[in-house]
Design an enzyme around this catalytic site. Sequence first.
Site, PDB file in Angstrom:
ATOM      1  N   HIS A 199       3.746   5.366 -17.050  1.00 21.16           N
ATOM      2  CA  HIS A 199       4.023   4.754 -15.661  1.00 21.16           C
ATOM      3  C   HIS A 199       5.233   4.511 -15.104  1.00 21.16           C
ATOM      4  CE1 HIS A 199       3.449   1.633 -12.376  1.00 21.16           C
ATOM      5  NE2 HIS A 199       2.407   2.379 -11.891  1.00 21.16           N
ATOM      6  N   SER A 402     -11.745   8.332 -21.440  1.00 15.32           N
ATOM      7  CA  SER A 402     -11.397   7.817 -19.933  1.00 15.32           C
ATOM      8  C   SER A 402     -12.399   8.173 -19.041  1.00 15.32           C
ATOM      9  CB  SER A 402     -10.279   8.968 -19.577  1.00 15.32           C
ATOM     10  OG  SER A 402      -9.804   8.864 -18.431  1.00 15.32           O
TER      11      SER A 402
END
Length: 481
Positions: A199, A402
Amino acid sequence: MAGSVEVIVKELNLENVDPLPEDFDSTAIIKDPLPPLVDDTLVAENGEVKKKEREIVLGRNVHTMCLEVTEPDADDEVTGEREAYMASVLARYRRSLLERTKHHLGYPYNLDFDYGALGQLQHFSINNLGDPFIESNYGVHSRQFEVGVLDWFARLWELEKNEYWGYITNCGTEGNLHGILVGREVFPDGILYASRDTHYSIFKAARMYRMECEKVNTLTSGEIDCVDFKAKLLCHKDKPAIINVNIGTTVKGAVDDLDLVIKTLEETGFTQDRFYIHCDGALFGLMMPFVKRAPKVSFKKPIGSVSVSGHKFVGCPMPCGVQITRLEHINALSRNVEYLASRDATIMGSRNGHAPIFLWYTLNRKGYKGFQKEVQKCLRNAHYLKGRLRDAGIGVMLNELSSTVVFERPHDEEFIRKWQLACQGNIAHVVVMPNITVEKLDKFVSELIEKRAMWYENGTVQSPCVASELGKENCLCNLHG
């Protein structure tokens, strides 16, 4: 001090300033306190004044819509026109929110919540400024809720009450900024290592703290490439390592192998007193504990801090997060502040005191079993979406741990905006959250199939090749399909 005032008076020649006029009224109200507005949207063209088109250009301020703030008229309190106008604006805004929520797929926010019971607290300015564990002189706070939430997360990540410190942050980025700051304080000359799929807030931290940063390559899945990680560590064996480990990357939802990262550090000669690991678990940090076969994120391993977002999987209506670190590390960062009658160890000063109450409320309502059911639902629906897309001939990938389904970027930007898809290069993704139903996924896929028939109808436009992003096995373009 008196001498310095005399010098200033002399330099400014204040002795010769004319006195105020006798009719000067210091209580008089200026009728027009605000400067006139400058309309910069009008341009002259061939002698005519026309409205300038606003273009969306990356790196500039963009205002496609603006609700102007205007001064009340003198009789507004009597007529109530202003209150009626503002009520109508808010009603229209609420309708737009309801419409946009129907087509929300690309960003990891759980919109399935009801906090009506907490409406009674919106009349209070609740501020948790300072250290959560040291009460300030400011009495309108929610520390008792905050510490309760922190205890819950400390148990989840296996850290004893007397061994942890943490706080409720204003967002996930703040948790990352704090985690990396703690690492930098523990190792002032340490080098930050983060994968390329990390990120952006981690790289922002590196810039803010003037840290040397090594970007590590990633596998096709988005996980950190520990072979490249090892090579980069060997280049800097003389300096401590500060590592960001992703518990779910932003675009592909990849989970870095924490155990392999630790093993790589040890094989390279880094002992536990020469590295600090921060785990960015923005979304999956709360999902992973409820996924079978998932590697464990635990403070029983040599990690320094973990952060998660509260407005993502938990479903808080305002941005917030949770940051947990070891108590032994926080003393290097904290300072006593007499003004607060507390200790400063957080990134922000004032902190939203409502957020801990919302988090406490949800944790109590759902508990471990409730979150486990929601995680299973999200993973099940993510696999369903992957299957629907693949059956439709669309290149798609879903990491094992995920709920982020990655696929070919749709050709039409209008379609992307409608469904609020997050895109990067040739790929886009849907993050399947608890509020995403099978019915919504079916509607999305049906519309995507219909649009693709139009986009690629005459063969002049081809569906994108995503082999380099998702792997050849997940690409269904003309070359790899």
